[in-house]
Design a protein around this motif. Structure first.
Motif, PDB file in Angstrom:
ATOM      1  N   LEU A 100      32.578  11.394 -28.366  1.00 16.85           N
ATOM      2  CA  LEU A 100      33.200  12.645 -29.071  1.00 16.85           C
ATOM      3  C   LEU A 100      33.211  13.788 -28.027  1.00 16.85           C
ATOM      4  CD1 LEU A 100      31.469  13.340 -32.451  1.00 16.85           C
ATOM      5  CD2 LEU A 100      33.615  13.028 -32.800  1.00 16.85           C
ATOM      6  N   ASN A 101      32.451  13.737 -26.549  1.00 17.90           N
ATOM      7  CA  ASN A 101      32.709  14.824 -26.172  1.00 17.90           C
ATOM      8  C   ASN A 101      34.251  14.059 -24.858  1.00 17.90           C
ATOM      9  OD1 ASN A 101      30.846  17.038 -26.021  1.00 17.90           O
ATOM     10  ND2 ASN A 101      29.206  14.952 -26.012  1.00 17.90           N
ATOM     11  N   GLN A 102      33.886  12.503 -24.802  1.00 15.89           N
ATOM     12  CA  GLN A 102      34.916  12.183 -24.345  1.00 15.89           C
ATOM     13  C   GLN A 102      36.481  12.503 -25.390  1.00 15.89           C
ATOM     14  OE1 GLN A 102      35.491   8.863 -22.492  1.00 15.89           O
ATOM     15  NE2 GLN A 102      33.305   8.329 -22.573  1.00 15.89           N
ATOM     16  N   CYS A 103      36.340  12.922 -26.278  1.00 19.57           N
ATOM     17  CA  CYS A 103      37.573  13.137 -26.857  1.00 19.57           C
ATOM     18  C   CYS A 103      37.905  14.555 -26.760  1.00 19.57           C
ATOM     19  CB  CYS A 103      37.505  12.873 -28.434  1.00 19.57           C
ATOM     20  SG  CYS A 103      37.696  10.654 -28.886  1.00 19.57           S
ATOM     21  N   TYR A 104      37.186  15.249 -26.976  1.00 18.13           N
ATOM     22  CA  TYR A 104      37.106  16.835 -26.987  1.00 18.13           C
ATOM     23  C   TYR A 104      37.564  16.842 -25.380  1.00 18.13           C
ATOM     24  CZ  TYR A 104      36.442  21.984 -26.940  1.00 18.13           C
ATOM     25  OH  TYR A 104      35.835  22.777 -27.033  1.00 18.13           O
ATOM     26  N   THR A 105      37.169  16.578 -24.564  1.00 14.14           N
ATOM     27  CA  THR A 105      37.547  16.676 -22.810  1.00 14.14           C
ATOM     28  C   THR A 105      39.012  16.507 -23.049  1.00 14.14           C
ATOM     29  OG1 THR A 105      35.921  15.935 -22.062  1.00 14.14           O
ATOM     30  CG2 THR A 105      37.548  16.114 -21.305  1.00 14.14           C
ATOM     31  N   LEU A 106      39.901  15.348 -23.394  1.00  9.97           N
ATOM     32  CA  LEU A 106      41.120  14.889 -24.203  1.00  9.97           C
ATOM     33  C   LEU A 106      42.355  15.651 -24.901  1.00  9.97           C
ATOM     34  CD1 LEU A 106      40.993  11.279 -24.640  1.00  9.97           C
ATOM     35  CD2 LEU A 106      41.642  12.318 -22.125  1.00  9.97           C
ATOM     36  N   ASP A 107      41.831  16.280 -25.254  1.00  6.58           N
ATOM     37  CA  ASP A 107      42.269  17.846 -26.011  1.00  6.58           C
ATOM     38  C   ASP A 107      42.103  18.540 -25.665  1.00  6.58           C
ATOM     39  OD1 ASP A 107      42.606  16.287 -28.612  1.00  6.58           O
ATOM     40  OD2 ASP A 107      40.623  16.932 -30.177  1.00  6.58           O
ATOM     41  N   GLU A 108      41.260  19.388 -25.126  1.00  2.92           N
ATOM     42  CA  GLU A 108      40.677  20.865 -24.359  1.00  2.92           C
ATOM     43  C   GLU A 108      42.300  19.948 -23.095  1.00  2.92           C
ATOM     44  OE1 GLU A 108      38.779  23.586 -23.505  1.00  2.92           O
ATOM     45  OE2 GLU A 108      39.705  22.687 -25.336  1.00  2.92           O
ATOM     46  N   ALA A 109      42.090  19.231 -22.808  1.00  2.00           N
ATOM     47  CA  ALA A 109      43.585  18.833 -21.792  1.00  2.00           C
ATOM     48  C   ALA A 109      44.890  18.129 -21.857  1.00  2.00           C
ATOM     49  CB  ALA A 109      43.075  17.655 -20.795  1.00  2.00           C
ATOM     50  N   SER A 110      44.184  18.460 -23.565  1.00  2.00           N
ATOM     51  CA  SER A 110      45.718  18.243 -24.206  1.00  2.00           C
ATOM     52  C   SER A 110      46.346  17.042 -23.866  1.00  2.00           C
ATOM     53  CB  SER A 110      47.244  19.360 -23.676  1.00  2.00           C
ATOM     54  OG  SER A 110      46.875  20.805 -24.178  1.00  2.00           O
ATOM     55  N   ILE A 111      45.429  15.892 -24.076  1.00  3.35           N
ATOM     56  CA  ILE A 111      46.328  14.717 -23.784  1.00  3.35           C
ATOM     57  C   ILE A 111      46.124  14.048 -25.218  1.00  3.35           C
ATOM     58  CG2 ILE A 111      45.674  12.675 -22.807  1.00  3.35           C
ATOM     59  CD1 ILE A 111      44.787  14.004 -20.228  1.00  3.35           C
ATOM     60  N   ASN A 112      46.768  13.764 -25.831  1.00  4.06           N
ATOM     61  CA  ASN A 112      46.182  12.536 -27.123  1.00  4.06           C
ATOM     62  C   ASN A 112      46.941  11.633 -26.616  1.00  4.06           C
ATOM     63  OD1 ASN A 112      46.641  11.853 -29.707  1.00  4.06           O
ATOM     64  ND2 ASN A 112      48.676  12.554 -30.314  1.00  4.06           N
ATOM     65  N   LYS A 113      45.131  11.100 -27.462  1.00  2.00           N
ATOM     66  CA  LYS A 113      45.059   8.852 -26.970  1.00  2.00           C
ATOM     67  C   LYS A 113      45.710   8.111 -27.998  1.00  2.00           C
ATOM     68  CE  LYS A 113      42.751   5.359 -25.374  1.00  2.00           C
ATOM     69  NZ  LYS A 113      43.407   4.452 -25.741  1.00  2.00           N
ATOM     70  N   LEU A 114      45.888   8.447 -28.538  1.00  2.00           N
ATOM     71  CA  LEU A 114      47.066   7.943 -29.641  1.00  2.00           C
ATOM     72  C   LEU A 114      45.977   7.267 -30.906  1.00  2.00           C
ATOM     73  CD1 LEU A 114      50.164   7.513 -29.116  1.00  2.00           C
ATOM     74  CD2 LEU A 114      50.152   9.891 -30.427  1.00  2.00           C
ATOM     75  N   GLU A 115      45.339   5.740 -30.516  1.00  2.00           N
ATOM     76  CA  GLU A 115      44.407   5.802 -31.420  1.00  2.00           C
ATOM     77  C   GLU A 115      43.032   5.324 -31.582  1.00  2.00           C
ATOM     78  OE1 GLU A 115      45.967   4.765 -27.732  1.00  2.00           O
ATOM     79  OE2 GLU A 115      47.497   3.386 -28.232  1.00  2.00           O
ATOM     80  N   MET A 116      42.878   6.893 -31.444  1.00  2.00           N
ATOM     81  CA  MET A 116      41.244   7.367 -31.965  1.00  2.00           C
ATOM     82  C   MET A 116      41.088   6.831 -33.384  1.00  2.00           C
ATOM     83  SD  MET A 116      40.479   7.509 -29.204  1.00  2.00           S
ATOM     84  CE  MET A 116      38.872   7.484 -28.941  1.00  2.00           C
ATOM     85  N   HIS A 117      41.906   7.275 -34.172  1.00  5.78           N
ATOM     86  CA  HIS A 117      41.573   6.747 -35.241  1.00  5.78           C
ATOM     87  C   HIS A 117      41.122   5.487 -36.376  1.00  5.78           C
ATOM     88  CE1 HIS A 117      45.714   5.897 -35.590  1.00  5.78           C
ATOM     89  NE2 HIS A 117      46.130   5.085 -36.198  1.00  5.78           N
ATOM     90  N   LYS A 118      41.616   4.354 -35.068  1.00  5.12           N
ATOM     91  CA  LYS A 118      41.847   2.856 -34.722  1.00  5.12           C
ATOM     92  C   LYS A 118      40.952   1.838 -33.948  1.00  5.12           C
ATOM     93  CE  LYS A 118      43.359  -1.305 -37.350  1.00  5.12           C
ATOM     94  NZ  LYS A 118      44.003  -1.342 -38.436  1.00  5.12           N
ATOM     95  N   PRO A 119      40.272   2.550 -33.239  1.00  9.30           N
ATOM     96  CA  PRO A 119      39.854   2.180 -31.670  1.00  9.30           C
ATOM     97  C   PRO A 119      39.025   0.803 -31.570  1.00  9.30           C
ATOM     98  CG  PRO A 119      38.239   3.824 -32.428  1.00  9.30           C
ATOM     99  CD  PRO A 119      38.840   3.400 -33.213  1.00  9.30           C
ATOM    100  N   VAL A 120      39.266   0.085 -31.972  1.00 10.30           N
ATOM    101  CA  VAL A 120      38.447  -1.253 -32.525  1.00 10.30           C
ATOM    102  C   VAL A 120      39.170  -1.810 -30.385  1.00 10.30           C
ATOM    103  CG1 VAL A 120      38.215  -1.408 -34.899  1.00 10.30           C
ATOM    104  CG2 VAL A 120      40.209  -2.326 -33.342  1.00 10.30           C
ATOM    105  N   ARG A 121      39.376  -1.553 -30.359  1.00  8.14           N
ATOM    106  CA  ARG A 121      40.423  -2.346 -29.010  1.00  8.14           C
ATOM    107  C   ARG A 121      40.490  -1.681 -27.693  1.00  8.14           C
ATOM    108  NH1 ARG A 121      38.540  -7.313 -29.696  1.00  8.14           N
ATOM    109  NH2 ARG A 121      38.869  -8.336 -31.437  1.00  8.14           N
ATOM    110  N   HIS A 122      40.088   0.324 -27.653  1.00  9.06           N
ATOM    111  CA  HIS A 122      40.057   0.709 -27.023  1.00  9.06           C
ATOM    112  C   HIS A 122      39.264   1.155 -26.313  1.00  9.06           C
ATOM    113  CE1 HIS A 122      44.874   1.327 -27.260  1.00  9.06           C
ATOM    114  NE2 HIS A 122      44.389   0.322 -28.492  1.00  9.06           N
ATOM    115  N   ILE A 123      37.815   0.706 -27.247  1.00 11.72           N
ATOM    116  CA  ILE A 123      36.966   1.442 -26.023  1.00 11.72           C
ATOM    117  C   ILE A 123      35.419   0.742 -26.363  1.00 11.72           C
ATOM    118  CG2 ILE A 123      34.313   2.706 -26.617  1.00 11.72           C
ATOM    119  CD1 ILE A 123      36.270   4.407 -29.169  1.00 11.72           C
TER     120      ILE A 123
END
Length: 176
Positions: free
Chosen positions: A76-99
């Motif tokens: 969640l902290n990494q997601c928040y950091t990305l949000d603060e940087a205005s970077i959208n990772k896109l796959e975080m709702h289904k990150p089974v192969r992204h973490i």
């Protein structure tokens, strides 16, 4: 000193944008201690740190409540950091192969489709994932009880006002 690297190679002419985009995003997120270390690349290939470990769901299955709770908060902290940087990772709702978990450290990977976005989505997408029926049941089996209605309410508050106060409310719910 020997280091293990991962190499992504362009497979088709029409996808060079993705490699260039991933290189640019990795340079940005590496400054925030997120993602595999980017070493070098061009439109045909990328060379980055190889992350050895297991994907998120295997990690969740094989660890205890304390480790999982710490991991979810770190993600969640990494997601928040990305949000603060205005970077959208896109796959975080289904990150089974992204973490990938390297020991107990979660590493976000595969940034090729990521991009700049004004709307803060990473935290809310990840909350959607951990609040899903399947992952919620897995977390419950580990002693982590997340009430979907509470998660949805807090995610909506964060979506409407993506600030540290609303983010911390989500973290506190995970810590219970």
């Amino acid at each position: 000193t020997q280091i293990d690297v991962a190499v992504k190679v362009r497979k088709r002419e029409d996808i060079d944008y993705y490699l260039e985009n991933e290189a640019n995003i990795l340079k940005q997120v590496n400054k925030k201690k997120i993602g595999p270390k980017f070493y070098f690349g061009n439109r045909d290939y990328l060379v980055m740190e190889f992350i050895d470990g297991v994907f998120i769901e295997e990690y969740l299955h094989n660890n205890n409540k304390a480790k999982i709770t710490m991991a979810l908060i770190e993600l969640l902290n990494q997601c928040y950091t990305l949000d603060e940087a205005s970077i959208n990772k896109l796959e975080m709702h289904k990150p089974v192969r992204h973490i990938i978990f390297n020991k107990d450290t979660p590493v976000l990977i595969d940034f090729e489709r990521s991009g700049k976005a004004e709307e803060k989505r990473n935290v809310t997408q990840f909350v959607q994932y951990i609040g899903s029926t399947r992952i919620g049941a897995l977390l419950l089996s580990k002693g982590i009880m997340l009430f979907k209605d509470d998660l949805i309410k807090l995610a909506r508050q964060y979506k409407n006002e993506p600030n540290k106060i609303n983010f911390n409310r989500i973290v506190k719910l995970i810590e219970k």
